[in-house]
Design a protein around this motif. Structure first.
Motif, PDB file in Angstrom:
ATOM      1  N   ASN A  13       0.808  -1.226   0.000  1.00  0.00           N
ATOM      2  CA  ASN A  13       0.000   0.000   0.000  1.00  0.00           C
ATOM      3  C   ASN A  13       0.843   1.278   0.000  1.00  0.00           C
ATOM      4  OD1 ASN A  13       0.827   0.169   2.682  1.00  0.00           O
ATOM      5  ND2 ASN A  13      -1.211  -0.157   3.535  1.00  0.00           N
ATOM      6  N   THR A  80      -9.480  -3.548  -0.305  1.00  0.00           N
ATOM      7  CA  THR A  80      -8.987  -4.842  -0.813  1.00  0.00           C
ATOM      8  C   THR A  80      -7.856  -5.458   0.015  1.00  0.00           C
ATOM      9  OG1 THR A  80      -7.342  -4.032  -2.438  1.00  0.00           O
ATOM     10  CG2 THR A  80      -9.647  -4.152  -3.167  1.00  0.00           C
ATOM     11  N   SER A  81      -7.228  -4.701   0.891  1.00  0.00           N
ATOM     12  CA  SER A  81      -6.123  -5.238   1.692  1.00  0.00           C
ATOM     13  C   SER A  81      -6.423  -5.205   3.190  1.00  0.00           C
ATOM     14  CB  SER A  81      -4.828  -4.476   1.399  1.00  0.00           C
ATOM     15  OG  SER A  81      -4.986  -3.095   1.641  1.00  0.00           O
ATOM     16  N   ASP A 148      -0.485  -7.455   2.494  1.00  0.00           N
ATOM     17  CA  ASP A 148      -0.312  -8.350   1.359  1.00  0.00           C
ATOM     18  C   ASP A 148      -1.069  -9.659   1.549  1.00  0.00           C
ATOM     19  OD1 ASP A 148       1.371  -6.288   0.762  1.00  0.00           O
ATOM     20  OD2 ASP A 148       3.197  -7.486   0.633  1.00  0.00           O
ATOM     21  N   LEU A 151      -4.652  -8.963   0.616  1.00  0.00           N
ATOM     22  CA  LEU A 151      -4.779  -8.769  -0.830  1.00  0.00           C
ATOM     23  C   LEU A 151      -4.695 -10.112  -1.557  1.00  0.00           C
ATOM     24  CD1 LEU A 151      -5.113  -6.623  -3.040  1.00  0.00           C
ATOM     25  CD2 LEU A 151      -2.621  -6.487  -3.172  1.00  0.00           C
ATOM     26  N   TYR A 154      -7.980 -11.743  -1.160  1.00  0.00           N
ATOM     27  CA  TYR A 154      -8.977 -11.052  -1.980  1.00  0.00           C
ATOM     28  C   TYR A 154      -9.027 -11.651  -3.384  1.00  0.00           C
ATOM     29  CZ  TYR A 154     -11.456  -7.085  -4.133  1.00  0.00           C
ATOM     30  OH  TYR A 154     -12.361  -6.289  -4.812  1.00  0.00           O
ATOM     31  N   ASP A 165     -14.716  -6.746   2.684  1.00  0.00           N
ATOM     32  CA  ASP A 165     -13.750  -5.661   2.548  1.00  0.00           C
ATOM     33  C   ASP A 165     -14.130  -4.566   3.553  1.00  0.00           C
ATOM     34  OD1 ASP A 165     -12.743  -3.070   1.607  1.00  0.00           O
ATOM     35  OD2 ASP A 165     -12.117  -4.119  -0.205  1.00  0.00           O
ATOM     36  N   GLN A 232      -3.334  -7.156 -11.222  1.00  0.00           N
ATOM     37  CA  GLN A 232      -3.796  -7.060  -9.836  1.00  0.00           C
ATOM     38  C   GLN A 232      -3.065  -5.957  -9.076  1.00  0.00           C
ATOM     39  OE1 GLN A 232      -3.091 -11.093  -8.616  1.00  0.00           O
ATOM     40  NE2 GLN A 232      -5.127 -11.804  -9.226  1.00  0.00           N
ATOM     41  N   TYR A 236      -4.688  -2.475  -7.597  1.00  0.00           N
ATOM     42  CA  TYR A 236      -4.530  -2.099  -6.193  1.00  0.00           C
ATOM     43  C   TYR A 236      -4.015  -0.671  -6.047  1.00  0.00           C
ATOM     44  CZ  TYR A 236      -3.153  -2.380  -1.286  1.00  0.00           C
ATOM     45  OH  TYR A 236      -3.023  -2.147   0.053  1.00  0.00           O
TER      46      TYR A 236
END
Length: 279
Positions: A13, A80-81, A148, A151, A154, A165, A232, A236
């Motif tokens: 991120n 998403t993470s 991670d 993610l 996900y 989420d 992907q 992100y």
């Protein structure tokens, strides 16, 4: 004079900043790597001068910290993470056992607020090590993952599990985005070494902007090392945002108010910003 000690989290991120640091953007800084929980403790103990920290940690130390402007980790809706993985639908969670990752703090509070206010649930929470290969241990109904690991989950969902989420859940509850991490400085450092504070601010904000401007190279730098496709990773980096403007503070302030209302923090902190020359 010794270089300022700056905590740095090696999560995707903040990949643009990591890329910049790897290409000379860390000049004049002594970087200290770690996961959020480790850096949170190091900053509180004043072993760091500046660090990215979980947003909730600022609430416990606002009298000793100042926020660096213009930089954060935030999303408008989904993240998403930060992922809650459960064996049953979230509406059926009540007093179940939920395992929390030991890597973060903001996500713990965020989950507790969402489950209480959106689903009238009061689970029994336990912090311990969990791995995405076994997302929900046999003795629990759900697990909270960040970074991670989240993610990866996900993008690798099992049909027998449910995935939620927390960014999307927070937006559904409040209509606002969420600020997950801030960069803060110890007030002693900011007062006694203002030139170095300015340097850190410029390295962070400028470095993030440089990484974003070199998105392709940034993604290529970890493609193959991380278990994600290029697409992907690109997706992100479109979900996560790093600018911090006045309108983004509404979600953060509401988060603090709700956390205080549910006795997750001792008080609602005031947002004190570092005195730096903006770039």
């Amino acid at each position: 004079m010794e270089e300022p000690k700056v905590g740095h989290i090696h999560f995707l991120n903040i990949l643009p900043l990591t890329w910049s640091f790897a290409h000379g953007g860390n000049r004049g800084l002594h970087l200290v790597p770690g996961v959020p929980a480790e850096l949170n403790r190091a900053l509180a103990a004043e072993r760091l001068d500046v660090s990215g920290i979980s947003s909730i940690v600022y609430a416990d130390g606002d009298e000793k910290l100042v926020i660096l402007p213009d930089i954060c980790v935030r999303t408008d809706e989904r993240v998403t993470s930060i992922l809650l993985v459960t064996k049953k639908p979230i509406e059926e969670i009540k007093d179940d056992r939920i395992i929390l990752t030991a890597k973060s703090a903001t996500s713990h509070c965020l989950l507790k607020i969402i489950l209480k206010e959106s689903y009238d649930a009061s689970p029994n929470y336990y912090v311990r090590h969990i791995v995405p290969q076994n997302p929900v241990p046999s003795d629990a109904s759900g697990s909270l993952f960040i970074g991670d690991d989240a993610l990866w989950l996900y993008h690798h969902r099992r049909e027998d599990l449910h995935y939620y989420d927390l960014g999307a859940e927070w937006h559904k509850l409040t209509g606002l985005g969420m600020v997950y991490s801030l960069w803060v400085a110890n007030r002693t450092f900011s007062k006694e070494r203002p030139e170095q504070l300015q340097l850190v601010y410029e390295r962070l904000v400028g470095g993030m902007a440089e990484g974003v401007a070199n998105k392709y190279a940034t993604i290529q730098s970890v493609h193959g090392e991380k278990d994600f496709t290029f697409e992907q990773l690109e997706e992100y980096l479109q979900v996560i945002h790093w600018d911090l403007k006045e309108e983004h503070l509404k979600g953060l302030e509401l988060f603090y108010k709700k956390a205080h209302a549910w006795n997750l923090i001792h008080h609602v902190p005031e947002l004190h910003f570092a005195d730096v020359k903006r770039i």
